[in-house]
Motif scaffolding. Sequence first.
Motif, PDB file in Angstrom:
ATOM      1  N   LYS A 228       0.660  -1.087  -0.094  1.00 57.12           N
ATOM      2  CA  LYS A 228       0.071   0.062  -0.099  1.00 57.12           C
ATOM      3  C   LYS A 228       0.908   1.269   0.097  1.00 57.12           C
ATOM      4  CE  LYS A 228      -0.298  -0.176   4.884  1.00 57.12           C
ATOM      5  NZ  LYS A 228      -1.268  -0.389   6.086  1.00 57.12           N
ATOM      6  N   PRO A 229       0.283   2.482  -0.259  1.00 52.16           N
ATOM      7  CA  PRO A 229       1.079   3.709  -0.180  1.00 52.16           C
ATOM      8  C   PRO A 229       1.818   3.647   1.186  1.00 52.16           C
ATOM      9  CG  PRO A 229      -0.843   4.176  -1.235  1.00 52.16           C
ATOM     10  CD  PRO A 229      -1.132   2.880  -0.541  1.00 52.16           C
ATOM     11  N   GLU A 230       3.134   4.095   0.998  1.00 51.53           N
ATOM     12  CA  GLU A 230       4.001   3.995   2.381  1.00 51.53           C
ATOM     13  C   GLU A 230       4.577   5.440   2.502  1.00 51.53           C
ATOM     14  OE1 GLU A 230       7.187   1.134   1.572  1.00 51.53           O
ATOM     15  OE2 GLU A 230       5.727  -0.594   1.973  1.00 51.53           O
ATOM     16  N   PRO A 231       4.688   5.979   3.710  1.00 51.56           N
ATOM     17  CA  PRO A 231       4.988   7.060   4.192  1.00 51.56           C
ATOM     18  C   PRO A 231       6.390   7.668   3.482  1.00 51.56           C
ATOM     19  CG  PRO A 231       5.360   5.887   6.112  1.00 51.56           C
ATOM     20  CD  PRO A 231       4.857   5.157   4.919  1.00 51.56           C
ATOM     21  N   ALA A 232       6.540   8.829   3.327  1.00 51.05           N
ATOM     22  CA  ALA A 232       7.876   9.485   2.543  1.00 51.05           C
ATOM     23  C   ALA A 232       8.900   9.416   3.519  1.00 51.05           C
ATOM     24  CB  ALA A 232       7.342  10.737   1.788  1.00 51.05           C
ATOM     25  N   PHE A 233       8.324   9.890   4.874  1.00 52.16           N
ATOM     26  CA  PHE A 233       9.126  10.195   5.889  1.00 52.16           C
ATOM     27  C   PHE A 233       8.939   9.251   7.194  1.00 52.16           C
ATOM     28  CE2 PHE A 233       8.505  14.157   3.551  1.00 52.16           C
ATOM     29  CZ  PHE A 233       9.928  14.341   3.235  1.00 52.16           C
ATOM     30  N   LEU A 234       9.746   8.232   7.420  1.00 52.28           N
ATOM     31  CA  LEU A 234       9.607   7.510   8.612  1.00 52.28           C
ATOM     32  C   LEU A 234      10.948   7.540   9.284  1.00 52.28           C
ATOM     33  CD1 LEU A 234       8.012   5.166   9.837  1.00 52.28           C
ATOM     34  CD2 LEU A 234       8.748   3.594   8.050  1.00 52.28           C
ATOM     35  N   ILE A 235      10.621   7.309  10.725  1.00 52.28           N
ATOM     36  CA  ILE A 235      11.977   7.338  11.807  1.00 52.28           C
ATOM     37  C   ILE A 235      11.741   6.140  12.542  1.00 52.28           C
ATOM     38  CG2 ILE A 235      13.320   8.496  13.548  1.00 52.28           C
ATOM     39  CD1 ILE A 235      12.674  11.234  12.014  1.00 52.28           C
TER      40      ILE A 235
END
Length: 266
Positions: A228-235
């Motif tokens: 599915k669409p995944e976040p551009a920014f992930l920490i």
Amino acid sequence: MSLSSLIGPQIPFLRRYARALSGSQASGDAYVSALLEALLTDTSVFNRDAEPREEIYRLFSRLWNAMPINSEPGETKEANLTDRRLEAITPLPRQAFLLTAVEGFDAESAARVLGVEPAELERLVAAAGREIGAQVASTVAIIEDEPLIAMDLETLVESLGHKVVGMARTRAEAVTLARATRPGLVLADIRLADGSSGLDAVNEILESMGVPVIFITAYPESLLTGHKPEPAFLISKPFRAETVKAIVSQALFFNEMARPAQRRSA
């Protein structure tokens, strides 16, 4: 393998990097051409045992930084807003930021490209973050159910020149906060205090406003499924302070819906 086959695939990306550094396509291409001419004159300077993309960027950086004119921030009247903001960042931090945020080098590779220690690379990226923060100072909402982590994030965000408009511990609190303050950036955990979902909170927020979102979670696998669409920014938690600062600066700098753009159109 011939030298041309090693460096040929890297040239389009190197031109992109050179343009961002110089502020114009013509100037950037001229630097790339100068590097290629130098390589034709003496192919031995290219380390064939190194990763090709890293090596060509390393040689370009050596050429670029040897020019005294490149030791001061530039100014290109014809540049667009993003180019002007890049030019306003101090030269070495600008290079560190572009290498990691735009060109996709990890910290160790970027450090080798610039010929600095990894700790110095982190310092340069942090400096870029502070300078970007001064240009695109924004408001930030924090969705986090652990008070100590929320306070840590608040300190990091404010050190970059941004203002935290509030903190939320549940989905309902998060949606209410966002609607009341309309922040320029959202930092969101996934699992919240009452068992509700930070992801659901963000999705509801995005129904009524466009805002960049950074997910900060101990469960990154719940977002990185590939289906599915995944976040551009992930920490990932536990996070490092410099990572948060760098990603916050990237999200605000490159997002067209950031608050400075909204102010210009108001």
